[in-house]
Design a protein around this motif. Structure first.
Motif, PDB file in Angstrom:
ATOM      1  N   VAL A   1      14.502  -7.823  -0.535  1.00 29.81           N
ATOM      2  CA  VAL A   1      13.361  -8.296   0.115  1.00 29.81           C
ATOM      3  C   VAL A   1      11.938  -7.498  -0.191  1.00 29.81           C
ATOM      4  O   VAL A   1      10.876  -8.090  -0.375  1.00 29.81           O
ATOM      5  N   SER A   2      12.049  -6.223  -0.123  1.00 26.14           N
ATOM      6  CA  SER A   2      11.023  -5.488  -0.348  1.00 26.14           C
ATOM      7  C   SER A   2      10.398  -5.634  -1.933  1.00 26.14           C
ATOM      8  O   SER A   2       9.277  -5.616  -2.151  1.00 26.14           O
ATOM      9  N   PHE A   3      11.338  -5.545  -2.857  1.00 27.05           N
ATOM     10  CA  PHE A   3      11.185  -5.716  -4.126  1.00 27.05           C
ATOM     11  C   PHE A   3      10.224  -7.136  -4.379  1.00 27.05           C
ATOM     12  O   PHE A   3       9.428  -7.185  -5.045  1.00 27.05           O
ATOM     13  N   ALA A   4      10.818  -8.222  -3.779  1.00 29.25           N
ATOM     14  CA  ALA A   4      10.401  -9.602  -3.877  1.00 29.25           C
ATOM     15  C   ALA A   4       8.852  -9.452  -3.354  1.00 29.25           C
ATOM     16  O   ALA A   4       7.934 -10.137  -3.875  1.00 29.25           O
ATOM     17  N   THR A   5       8.505  -9.140  -2.383  1.00 27.09           N
ATOM     18  CA  THR A   5       7.363  -8.850  -1.777  1.00 27.09           C
ATOM     19  C   THR A   5       6.138  -8.289  -2.329  1.00 27.09           C
ATOM     20  O   THR A   5       5.253  -8.680  -2.649  1.00 27.09           O
ATOM     21  N   PHE A   6       6.715  -6.854  -2.583  1.00 28.70           N
ATOM     22  CA  PHE A   6       5.930  -6.029  -3.134  1.00 28.70           C
ATOM     23  C   PHE A   6       5.624  -6.553  -4.737  1.00 28.70           C
ATOM     24  O   PHE A   6       4.394  -6.616  -5.174  1.00 28.70           O
ATOM     25  N   SER A   7       6.585  -7.120  -5.407  1.00 28.06           N
ATOM     26  CA  SER A   7       6.087  -7.462  -6.805  1.00 28.06           C
ATOM     27  C   SER A   7       5.250  -8.757  -6.934  1.00 28.06           C
ATOM     28  O   SER A   7       4.254  -8.927  -7.634  1.00 28.06           O
ATOM     29  N   ILE A   8       5.622  -9.708  -5.924  1.00 24.86           N
ATOM     30  CA  ILE A   8       4.666 -10.814  -6.100  1.00 24.86           C
ATOM     31  C   ILE A   8       3.256 -10.590  -5.741  1.00 24.86           C
ATOM     32  O   ILE A   8       2.083 -10.996  -6.297  1.00 24.86           O
ATOM     33  N   THR A   9       3.083  -9.550  -4.577  1.00 30.92           N
ATOM     34  CA  THR A   9       1.844  -9.179  -4.079  1.00 30.92           C
ATOM     35  C   THR A   9       0.971  -8.464  -5.216  1.00 30.92           C
ATOM     36  O   THR A   9      -0.126  -8.599  -5.209  1.00 30.92           O
ATOM     37  N   SER A  10       1.749  -7.712  -5.634  1.00 30.81           N
ATOM     38  CA  SER A  10       1.030  -6.731  -6.722  1.00 30.81           C
ATOM     39  C   SER A  10       0.758  -7.420  -7.924  1.00 30.81           C
ATOM     40  O   SER A  10      -0.577  -7.243  -8.399  1.00 30.81           O
ATOM     41  N   LEU A  11       1.593  -8.279  -8.337  1.00 27.02           N
ATOM     42  CA  LEU A  11       1.083  -9.260  -9.775  1.00 27.02           C
ATOM     43  C   LEU A  11       0.293 -10.136  -9.148  1.00 27.02           C
ATOM     44  O   LEU A  11      -0.844 -10.303 -10.078  1.00 27.02           O
ATOM     45  N   ALA A  12       0.162 -10.602  -8.213  1.00 28.73           N
ATOM     46  CA  ALA A  12      -1.086 -11.682  -7.561  1.00 28.73           C
ATOM     47  C   ALA A  12      -2.313 -10.941  -7.874  1.00 28.73           C
ATOM     48  O   ALA A  12      -3.651 -11.351  -8.119  1.00 28.73           O
ATOM     49  N   LYS A  13      -2.362  -9.704  -7.112  1.00 27.13           N
ATOM     50  CA  LYS A  13      -3.630  -8.853  -7.290  1.00 27.13           C
ATOM     51  C   LYS A  13      -3.897  -8.554  -8.628  1.00 27.13           C
ATOM     52  O   LYS A  13      -5.233  -8.529  -8.842  1.00 27.13           O
ATOM     53  N   TRP A  14      -3.006  -8.338  -9.394  1.00 27.03           N
ATOM     54  CA  TRP A  14      -3.475  -7.982 -10.803  1.00 27.03           C
ATOM     55  C   TRP A  14      -3.980  -9.085 -11.382  1.00 27.03           C
ATOM     56  O   TRP A  14      -4.958  -9.134 -12.325  1.00 27.03           O
ATOM     57  N   ARG A  15      -3.342 -10.373 -11.274  1.00 22.83           N
ATOM     58  CA  ARG A  15      -4.137 -11.567 -11.788  1.00 22.83           C
ATOM     59  C   ARG A  15      -5.218 -12.234 -11.048  1.00 22.83           C
ATOM     60  O   ARG A  15      -5.899 -13.094 -11.307  1.00 22.83           O
ATOM     61  N   LYS A  16      -5.711 -11.230  -9.947  1.00 19.27           N
ATOM     62  CA  LYS A  16      -7.004 -11.728  -8.938  1.00 19.27           C
ATOM     63  C   LYS A  16      -6.541 -13.001  -8.468  1.00 19.27           C
ATOM     64  O   LYS A  16      -7.523 -13.891  -8.451  1.00 19.27           O
ATOM     65  N   LEU A  17      -5.438 -13.318  -7.932  1.00 17.63           N
ATOM     66  CA  LEU A  17      -5.055 -14.451  -7.313  1.00 17.63           C
ATOM     67  C   LEU A  17      -5.236 -14.161  -5.692  1.00 17.63           C
ATOM     68  O   LEU A  17      -5.403 -15.171  -4.963  1.00 17.63           O
ATOM     69  N   ILE A  18      -5.101 -13.103  -5.569  1.00 22.62           N
ATOM     70  CA  ILE A  18      -5.664 -12.590  -3.988  1.00 22.62           C
ATOM     71  C   ILE A  18      -6.469 -11.429  -4.078  1.00 22.62           C
ATOM     72  O   ILE A  18      -6.722 -10.622  -4.941  1.00 22.62           O
TER      73      ILE A  18
END
Length: 491
Positions: free
Chosen positions: A474-491
């Motif tokens: 759960v931690s991996f999924a949440t952290f990965s999605i959030t980090s990649l979304a920030k990297w792609r400037k989607l959040i």
């Protein structure tokens, strides 16, 4: 009986006469009895040019009258109208297109494999060391609990949907993320999809107008309710003069206007309207894509106002990005007037089809699917509903996210269409994260099972290890999605 009364739409009966004014919608399939009907069917068919209807001809529900008041005779109840049949067809469930979640495919075999290992361990230790048999059997069942596997998909997809939602992209359910990740073919509608609903670009081509002439045109167009007159008035950005200055005003709905303003005579309308009033040399002008309104003052042709549909923000860049990873095509209910402009937006050799009915769009989607393509249809109006339903993923573009076709799997805010390449790419990232999370879960299970089957893992320690694996996934999924979304400037 000679009276005009307000009636709820559902109470309309065959034979009722209804009065439809300018800009009002036709509520039921009807026949024209009286008046000059010019019907805008853009919501139903995608065709943006109003259609002229003669006395006695059919007028379909969902069309909008563009002109003076008309009188119609209802020939079908609202429930049996063409519009209602389109709505019902678009709302049918995609039973044949339902997609099975990845976790469901894996779980079919997971339970049987775990039970086999557990009973095999029990049988082995009963033969060689019965004191370890029960511990081994219990530890295998506990440590191999599929909780981590079960959580990987919903937590990943849930976080992807959260990112999508923050960017104006709303999905019908989480499984749509996986469907979008598999898409390799995008089919676009034109009107209201890559063009902006209700927004047009107006320009003037011809002899430059003086300020006095502009004021006269502004006064003339301010007298009309026709949509093109309103757009010209907005384009001039001038306050119209006093209505007392205008005389002999006469408007033929859908054709043009003539009037005197002071000592000047103005004609504003279609090429044929001006020709009928003695203005020549109009046909020699270059043809254009879009609507045109010609202007003559005191018998002299001044030029034309050109009204073109305005394309959405960065549409060319968006299409270019999508073409790098997807096959593209365009299918529209509109005419070919803007084909040349569209060819400048889409890559060369992009298939383009015009004057397509809702049924034609559906057949095109089905044909593409039969070739093995994973197809996403991107449209806006109800005329795209059947095609949206027939595709693997139907994406409705809406300038008002509170009104959308029921056939869509996803709704994208029209102002965010330029984000579509990033959003589709992110769905693929989400699917890869799911598989990575599965890998982490399987690694836990393999290590845990290796200790469990050898009798070196107690049930109590297995019970501690099992939730730890779930927390990790759960931690991996949440952290990965959030980090990649920030990297792609989607959040």
């Amino acid at each position: 009986k000679g009276e005009i009364i307000s009636t709820p739409i559902n109470d309309l009966d065959c034979g009722d006469h209804i009065m439809i004014r300018n800009q009002e919608l036709i509520p039921a399939d009807s026949r024209l009895i009286e008046g000059d009907a010019r019907i805008d069917y853009s919501f139903v068919s995608g065709e943006i040019e109003p259609m002229k209807v003669g006395r006695g001809e059919l007028v379909y529900a969902g069309g909008r009258q563009m002109g003076s008041q008309v009188r119609l005779e209802v020939i079908k109840p609202v429930s049996q109208s063409y519009l209602t049949s389109l709505w019902n067809e678009a709302g049918e469930e995609k039973a044949d297109l339902s997609k099975e979640a990845t976790i469901n495919k894996i779980s079919k075999n997971f339970t049987f494999v775990v039970l086999f290992i557990a009973f095999a361990s029990l049988a082995y230790w009963l033969v060689f060391d019965s004191s370890k048999a029960l511990n081994a059997f219990s530890a295998v069942l506990i440590v191999a609990c599929p909780c981590a596997l079960s959580m990987a998909t919903p937590f990943t997809l849930g976080n992807v949907m959260r990112v999508f939602g923050r960017n104006g992209f709303y999905l019908k359910n989480a499984l749509v993320v996986e469907t979008l990740a598999d898409v390799n073919d995008l089919v676009f509608d034109k009107t209201g999809t890559i063009t902006q609903t209700g927004k047009n670009k107006v320009s003037f081509e011809g002899t430059a107008l003086t300020e006095e002439e502009k004021k006269m045109v502004a006064l003339l167009t301010s007298q009309s309710t026709h949509i093109l007159s309103r757009q010209i008035l907005d384009f001039l950005k001038l306050l119209p003069g006093k209505s007392s200055q205008i005389s002999n005003y006469f408007e033929i709905p859908g054709q043009g206007i003539k009037a005197h303003i002071g000592s000047h005579k103005l004609l504003l309308g279609s090429a044929s309207f001006l020709q009928n009033h003695g203005i020549e040399n109009i046909q020699a002008q270059q043809t254009i894509s879009g609507s045109e309104v010609w202007l003559a003052i005191d018998g002299q042709l001044k030029g034309r106002f050109v009204i073109r549909a305005e394309y959405r923000k960065n549409i060319k860049e968006t299409i270019t990005q999508l073409s790098a990873n997807y096959r593209l095509s365009l299918i529209s209910g509109d005419t070919e007037q803007q084909k040349q402009e569209l060819e400048g937006i889409f890559p060369s050799n992009t298939p383009m089809f015009f004057k397509q009915s809702p049924g034609d769009k559906e057949k095109y989607i089905i044909a593409k699917k039969s070739e093995g393509n994973k197809v996403a249809m991107i449209g806006d109006g109800l005329n795209d509903g059947i095609a949206l339903r027939s595709s693997h993923a139907g994406i409705a573009i809406s300038d008002d996210v509170n009104t959308f076709t029921p056939a869509s799997d996803a709704i994208l805010d029209g102002k965010k269409l330029h984000l579509l390449p990033d959003l589709l790419s992110f769905s693929k990232i989400g699917k890869r994260i799911i598989y990575t999370a599965f890998g982490i879960s399987f690694l836990y299970n393999i290590v845990g099972l290796a200790f469990a089957v050898t009798g070196n893992l107690t049930p109590i320690f297995a019970a501690i290890l099992m939730p730890l694996s779930s927390i990790t996934v759960v931690s991996f999924a949440t952290f990965s999605i959030t980090s990649l979304a920030k990297w792609r400037k989607l959040i």
